[in-house]
Scaffold this motif. Sequence first.
Motif, PDB file in Angstrom:
ATOM      1  N   THR A  23      -9.015  -2.507  -7.351  1.00  0.00           N
ATOM      2  CA  THR A  23      -8.073  -2.229  -8.442  1.00  0.00           C
ATOM      3  C   THR A  23      -7.483  -3.507  -9.028  1.00  0.00           C
ATOM      4  O   THR A  23      -7.459  -3.692 -10.251  1.00  0.00           O
ATOM      5  CB  THR A  23      -6.948  -1.308  -7.947  1.00  0.00           C
ATOM      6  OG1 THR A  23      -7.508  -0.079  -7.491  1.00  0.00           O
ATOM      7  CG2 THR A  23      -5.955  -1.034  -9.063  1.00  0.00           C
ATOM      8  N   GLY A  53      -9.969   4.822 -10.316  1.00  0.00           N
ATOM      9  CA  GLY A  53      -9.250   5.538  -9.278  1.00  0.00           C
ATOM     10  C   GLY A  53      -9.413   7.044  -9.368  1.00  0.00           C
ATOM     11  O   GLY A  53      -9.586   7.721  -8.349  1.00  0.00           O
ATOM     12  N   GLY A  84       0.305   6.797  -3.107  1.00  0.00           N
ATOM     13  CA  GLY A  84      -0.545   6.110  -4.064  1.00  0.00           C
ATOM     14  C   GLY A  84       0.231   5.569  -5.248  1.00  0.00           C
ATOM     15  O   GLY A  84      -0.089   4.501  -5.786  1.00  0.00           O
ATOM     16  N   SER A  85       1.283   6.289  -5.665  1.00  0.00           N
ATOM     17  CA  SER A  85       2.095   5.804  -6.781  1.00  0.00           C
ATOM     18  C   SER A  85       2.801   4.496  -6.429  1.00  0.00           C
ATOM     19  O   SER A  85       3.053   3.665  -7.310  1.00  0.00           O
ATOM     20  CB  SER A  85       3.129   6.864  -7.185  1.00  0.00           C
ATOM     21  OG  SER A  85       4.180   6.963  -6.241  1.00  0.00           O
ATOM     22  N   PHE A 120       1.499   2.142  -4.300  1.00  0.00           N
ATOM     23  CA  PHE A 120       0.468   1.095  -4.366  1.00  0.00           C
ATOM     24  C   PHE A 120       0.158   0.709  -5.806  1.00  0.00           C
ATOM     25  O   PHE A 120       0.121  -0.473  -6.158  1.00  0.00           O
ATOM     26  CB  PHE A 120      -0.807   1.566  -3.663  1.00  0.00           C
ATOM     27  CG  PHE A 120      -0.714   1.587  -2.167  1.00  0.00           C
ATOM     28  CD1 PHE A 120      -0.438   0.438  -1.449  1.00  0.00           C
ATOM     29  CD2 PHE A 120      -0.907   2.766  -1.463  1.00  0.00           C
ATOM     30  CE1 PHE A 120      -0.346   0.448  -0.073  1.00  0.00           C
ATOM     31  CE2 PHE A 120      -0.820   2.796  -0.080  1.00  0.00           C
ATOM     32  CZ  PHE A 120      -0.536   1.632   0.619  1.00  0.00           C
ATOM     33  N   GLY A 121      -0.089   1.712  -6.669  1.00  0.00           N
ATOM     34  CA  GLY A 121      -0.440   1.416  -8.051  1.00  0.00           C
ATOM     35  C   GLY A 121       0.695   0.766  -8.819  1.00  0.00           C
ATOM     36  O   GLY A 121       0.486  -0.201  -9.558  1.00  0.00           O
ATOM     37  N   GLN A 147       1.121  -2.898  -7.710  1.00  0.00           N
ATOM     38  CA  GLN A 147       0.070  -3.823  -8.149  1.00  0.00           C
ATOM     39  C   GLN A 147       0.283  -4.284  -9.584  1.00  0.00           C
ATOM     40  O   GLN A 147       0.234  -5.483  -9.881  1.00  0.00           O
ATOM     41  CB  GLN A 147      -1.307  -3.161  -7.991  1.00  0.00           C
ATOM     42  CG  GLN A 147      -1.772  -3.074  -6.539  1.00  0.00           C
ATOM     43  CD  GLN A 147      -3.147  -2.441  -6.423  1.00  0.00           C
ATOM     44  OE1 GLN A 147      -3.586  -1.713  -7.295  1.00  0.00           O
ATOM     45  NE2 GLN A 147      -3.815  -2.697  -5.313  1.00  0.00           N
ATOM     46  N   VAL A 201      -4.431   9.203  -2.436  1.00  0.00           N
ATOM     47  CA  VAL A 201      -3.822   7.875  -2.611  1.00  0.00           C
ATOM     48  C   VAL A 201      -4.417   7.194  -3.840  1.00  0.00           C
ATOM     49  O   VAL A 201      -3.696   6.610  -4.664  1.00  0.00           O
ATOM     50  CB  VAL A 201      -4.027   7.011  -1.350  1.00  0.00           C
ATOM     51  CG1 VAL A 201      -3.540   5.580  -1.604  1.00  0.00           C
ATOM     52  CG2 VAL A 201      -3.273   7.602  -0.164  1.00  0.00           C
ATOM     53  N   GLN A 261      -2.520   6.256  -7.179  1.00  0.00           N
ATOM     54  CA  GLN A 261      -2.574   4.855  -7.586  1.00  0.00           C
ATOM     55  C   GLN A 261      -3.065   4.733  -9.023  1.00  0.00           C
ATOM     56  O   GLN A 261      -2.522   3.948  -9.813  1.00  0.00           O
ATOM     57  CB  GLN A 261      -3.494   4.092  -6.639  1.00  0.00           C
ATOM     58  CG  GLN A 261      -3.626   2.613  -6.944  1.00  0.00           C
ATOM     59  CD  GLN A 261      -4.468   1.899  -5.899  1.00  0.00           C
ATOM     60  OE1 GLN A 261      -4.645   2.384  -4.786  1.00  0.00           O
ATOM     61  NE2 GLN A 261      -4.991   0.755  -6.249  1.00  0.00           N
ATOM     62  N   VAL A 307      -0.946   3.153 -11.972  1.00  0.00           N
ATOM     63  CA  VAL A 307      -1.422   1.969 -12.690  1.00  0.00           C
ATOM     64  C   VAL A 307      -1.366   2.200 -14.201  1.00  0.00           C
ATOM     65  O   VAL A 307      -0.939   1.333 -14.974  1.00  0.00           O
ATOM     66  CB  VAL A 307      -2.864   1.628 -12.236  1.00  0.00           C
ATOM     67  CG1 VAL A 307      -3.526   0.681 -13.210  1.00  0.00           C
ATOM     68  CG2 VAL A 307      -2.851   1.008 -10.847  1.00  0.00           C
ATOM     69  N   PRO A 346       6.900   3.982  -8.769  1.00  0.00           N
ATOM     70  CA  PRO A 346       6.985   4.315  -7.342  1.00  0.00           C
ATOM     71  C   PRO A 346       8.215   5.151  -7.001  1.00  0.00           C
ATOM     72  O   PRO A 346       8.134   6.048  -6.143  1.00  0.00           O
ATOM     73  CB  PRO A 346       7.053   2.943  -6.667  1.00  0.00           C
ATOM     74  CG  PRO A 346       6.425   2.001  -7.626  1.00  0.00           C
ATOM     75  CD  PRO A 346       6.788   2.530  -8.979  1.00  0.00           C
TER      76      PRO A 346
END
Length: 430
Positions: free
Chosen positions: A48, A73, A244-245, A247-248, A251, A363, A367, A371, A390
């Motif tokens: 990603t 994703g 997952g939200s 992590f994305g 990033q 996830v 993500q 993103v 997040p």
Amino acid sequence: MASTVTTEPSENSSAPTRPGYGQLLRTRGAWTFLLPGFAARQPFAMLTISIVLLVQHTTGSYGAAGAAAAVTGVSMALFAPYNGRLADRYGQRTVLLPGVLVHTLSGLTLTALALAHAPLWALFVAAVPTGASVPQIGPMVRARWGVKLQDSPLLTTAAAFESVTDELTFVFGPLLATALCTAVDPAAGLVTEAALTLIGGLLFAAQKSTQPTVALTGHARVEHVSALSIPGIRVLIVTFLGIGSVFGGMQVSLAAFTESIGEPGLNGVLYGVFAAGNMISGIVCGAIAWKTAPQRRLVVGYGALALAASGLWAAHSVLVLAGLGLLVGMCIAPALITGYTLVEGLVPAGARTEAFTWLTGAVALGQAAAVTIAGQLEDRFWGGAGFLVPAAGTILALATLLTLRSRLAVRPRSRTVARGVGHRVPVTVD
């Protein structure tokens, strides 16, 4: 009635009250799949961020970069459970071999199109097979642990160990991808990801002796009941969407924040701090002999995650953001570990790879959505606005978890469908 898979007594029956990592790593045959599994899952943490950095470089837009990464994703999230079901039914090696080849070729195609300044729709077309063919190494490793350690107290330790391993990849993966994209070439991250996927995936597929066995009889349909039909798995999917939200959102928002202050090289460092917090808490979580029910641990841990994630948007300095990122990371691991541990009790053995891929796919889907939304927020508002994602994702997931937590009640072991009937013949699939 007899189990279709047997293990050595030394691996299970002699497990102490407080199982530890030392005993886990002494499990017979574990290292044969752990080492290649670690190498094969490393590219997952690079994908990603490599797409975001490459597409942002070639288009100048975080929105476009986030959208391209999101298509990858979403594609992975949609196809991962199907790949897991195929692995349960036909064997991991049968699914891995063509998968790593497709992923390598499609990843390189996506790289070439981005460098050629192809239109965004062309990047989307290449992103679909890139995401659909992501090797599901983590779920496959977890399924192998399930075979080696069925009904053992070491299962929770194994879940913690796998979370730590995942986070170790998320410490090195983003750092490596960021370093390659910023210091070598914007395309270097994706090219390296494709190469590592090919080499690591083939090495892992070669470990045939530790694959879960597959029953090839007329009764296989009982073994391969869909994991999605289990209510508890659907609750966990929503829970993992919220993770997952995080992590994305992290990033994209960390990349935008560090660029806004003129220090893009700090992106990998800050994300590494976040992942290190996850890894540290995962190590501690696996070393504790828990007496609290996993459902209760999940609710408490997820509440802490939502609270910590809600403060990210207010951070206006590198030190404060690093501290909050570390705290958020430390709250993620307990939720992940407990969720994966619940799968062992909720799902028959013949559907666990599929169940793990549903969670991994959740996830990835969370993500991907994060993103996309965070990229739009960063383009239209202030640097760091993407951190609102997040917060919103974890709060919504927590509300769902609190409402439906009763569906996470673990089924009795005596009713485990996958333990089967005596006339099922286990067949090892190469």
